[in-house]
Design a protein around this motif. Structure first.
Motif, short mmCIF file in Angstrom:
data_model
loop_
_atom_site.label_atom_id
_atom_site.label_comp_id
_atom_site.label_asym_id
_atom_site.label_seq_id
_atom_site.Cartn_x
_atom_site.Cartn_y
_atom_site.Cartn_z
N ALA A 70 10.40 3.95 -2.87
CA ALA A 70 11.01 5.05 -3.75
C ALA A 70 11.66 5.84 -2.83
CB ALA A 70 9.66 5.51 -4.27
N TYR A 71 11.27 6.07 -1.78
CA TYR A 71 11.93 6.86 -0.71
C TYR A 71 13.02 6.55 -0.43
CZ TYR A 71 8.01 10.40 0.34
OH TYR A 71 7.14 11.38 0.08
N LEU A 72 13.16 5.20 -0.08
CA LEU A 72 14.46 4.68 0.59
C LEU A 72 15.55 4.73 -0.62
CD1 LEU A 72 13.57 1.28 2.25
CD2 LEU A 72 14.93 3.38 2.99
N ALA A 88 10.90 -2.06 5.19
CA ALA A 88 9.88 -2.79 5.96
C ALA A 88 8.89 -2.02 6.59
CB ALA A 88 10.63 -3.56 7.04
N ASP A 89 7.78 -2.51 6.90
CA ASP A 89 6.69 -2.01 8.13
C ASP A 89 7.46 -2.16 9.50
OD1 ASP A 89 4.77 -1.78 10.08
OD2 ASP A 89 3.42 -2.46 8.58
N PHE A 90 7.58 -1.13 10.02
CA PHE A 90 8.56 -1.03 11.37
C PHE A 90 7.93 -2.11 12.46
CE2 PHE A 90 9.37 0.59 15.54
CZ PHE A 90 10.81 0.26 15.49
N THR A 91 6.81 -2.01 12.41
CA THR A 91 5.91 -2.86 13.46
C THR A 91 6.41 -4.40 13.05
OG1 THR A 91 3.77 -2.85 12.06
CG2 THR A 91 3.94 -1.30 13.75
N ILE A 94 12.00 6.41 12.05
CA ILE A 94 11.22 5.41 11.03
C ILE A 94 10.34 6.17 10.17
CG2 ILE A 94 9.07 4.05 11.82
CD1 ILE A 94 10.33 4.01 14.65
N GLY A 95 10.12 5.56 9.13
CA GLY A 95 9.27 6.20 7.99
C GLY A 95 10.28 7.60 7.47
N GLY A 96 11.40 7.65 7.50
CA GLY A 96 12.28 8.71 7.27
C GLY A 96 12.07 9.35 5.91
N ILE A 135 0.84 -1.27 0.01
CA ILE A 135 -0.25 0.01 -0.14
C ILE A 135 0.72 1.26 0.05
CG2 ILE A 135 -1.73 1.34 1.34
CD1 ILE A 135 -2.83 -1.14 2.13
N THR A 136 1.88 1.36 0.84
CA THR A 136 2.70 2.35 1.06
C THR A 136 3.57 2.50 -0.40
OG1 THR A 136 3.00 1.46 3.08
CG2 THR A 136 3.92 3.62 2.72
N ASP A 137 4.29 1.44 -0.86
CA ASP A 137 4.84 1.28 -2.08
C ASP A 137 4.16 2.02 -3.13
OD1 ASP A 137 7.52 0.77 -1.52
OD2 ASP A 137 7.03 -1.42 -1.80
N LEU A 177 9.84 9.95 14.17
CA LEU A 177 8.73 9.44 13.43
C LEU A 177 8.21 11.18 12.72
CD1 LEU A 177 8.00 7.63 16.12
CD2 LEU A 177 7.13 6.52 14.14
N ASP A 178 8.67 11.48 11.54
CA ASP A 178 8.31 12.66 11.08
C ASP A 178 7.02 12.40 10.09
OD1 ASP A 178 8.17 15.57 10.19
OD2 ASP A 178 9.94 15.44 9.26
N ARG A 179 5.87 12.82 10.23
CA ARG A 179 4.72 12.68 9.34
C ARG A 179 4.36 11.21 8.92
NH1 ARG A 179 4.82 15.80 4.32
NH2 ARG A 179 6.66 14.57 3.96
N VAL A 180 4.73 10.35 10.18
CA VAL A 180 4.43 9.03 9.88
C VAL A 180 3.26 8.28 10.34
CG1 VAL A 180 5.65 6.71 10.19
CG2 VAL A 180 6.88 8.59 9.64
N VAL A 189 14.28 2.94 8.82
CA VAL A 189 13.35 1.87 8.26
C VAL A 189 12.02 2.45 7.54
CG1 VAL A 189 11.63 0.12 9.05
CG2 VAL A 189 13.80 0.39 10.42
N ASP A 190 11.76 2.20 6.32
CA ASP A 190 10.90 2.65 5.55
C ASP A 190 9.87 1.79 4.94
OD1 ASP A 190 9.42 4.68 3.63
OD2 ASP A 190 10.98 6.03 4.88
N ALA A 191 8.79 1.93 4.75
CA ALA A 191 7.85 1.19 3.95
C ALA A 191 7.56 1.46 2.36
CB ALA A 191 6.32 1.22 4.51
#
Ligand code: SAM
Length: 214
Positions: free
Chosen positions: A81-83, A104-107, A54-56, A8-10, A121-124, A76-78
């Protein structure tokens, strides 16, 4: 990470978007809400710390804090593209060896990761339905400080997020944005042994900094 942890995030964050955010960062510096996190963390006076972002996204927080506060970072990022942009920018800055990038999904992977001095966690949280699991895992992973930004609980944000989700449904895109209750997020983090040491607000975003008590 293989498999479809982040389908979903990708789907939500395209390569074009990630490239354009990196371009904007290189031209204008960190976004306003990210600056609030950076200022709050720098005010703590930590040196040679390790950072878990997380979600950087494009990696702004570690690009900046590796200059003066942190000696190593995990991102760690879901979103792949961002990574990709975060990795390219870290390499350009000569930070490539100091950042561990995890798709990955951090959880899902938190149990396998070590703790870090600083967790951000900035806007995550607003991209993730289960804020309780995400924030509990984030707080458990912080030795000293936790800083996050999230949308303010105002009438215009409720309205704005409803409009965004309405269009997401129309497009049949499963990605949603969330306005989680700030009081619940705050009490969850405090239950994990933190005290809130600062809060700052912009029109859209609020930033809270927590320090491990005692
Ligand atoms: C709106 S973007 C913010 C990116 C960056 N922090 C910034 O402020 O520019 C949200 C980011 O959080 C990531 N994300 C959301 N939930 C996540 C989770 N459970 N685990 C890892 N990353 C997550 C997304 O992949 C995306 O990169």
């Amino acid at each position: 990470m293989s498999g479809n942890c982040c389908e979903i995030t990708d789907g939500a964050f395209s390569e074009a978007e990630a490239r354009s955010e990196r371009k904007s960062y290189l031209k204008n510096g960190p976004a306003k809400q990210t600056k609030l996190i950076l200022e709050a963390i720098r005010a703590l006076g930590f040196k040679n710390s390790d950072l878990l972002d997380i979600g950087g996204g494009i990696g702004t927080i570690h690009h900046e804090l590796l200059e003066d506060v942190a000696e190593a970072a995990t991102h760690v990022d879901a979103s792949s593209a961002y990574l990709k942009e975060a990795k390219a920018e870290a390499a350009r800055r000569g930070h490539g060896e100091r950042v561990n990038f995890i798709h990955a999904d951090f959880t899902d992977i938190a149990a396998d990761l070590p703790r870090a001095d600083i967790v951000t966690l900035d806007r995550v949280v607003c991209c993730y339905p289960d804020f309780r699991s995400l924030l509990k895992a984030a707080a458990d992973h912080s030795r000293k400080a936790l800083a996050l930004t999230y949308p303010r609980e105002t009438w215009y944000m409720r309205f704005g997020l409803r409009v965004i989700n309405f269009f997401q449904r129309l497009r049949r895109d499963p990605f949603r944005v969330f306005l989680h209750p700030i009081a619940d997020m705050d009490s969850l983090i405090k239950k994990d042994g933190f005290e809130r040491v600062s809060v700052r607000r912009l029109f859209v975003w609020e930033m809270a900094l927590y320090r491990r008590a005692g």
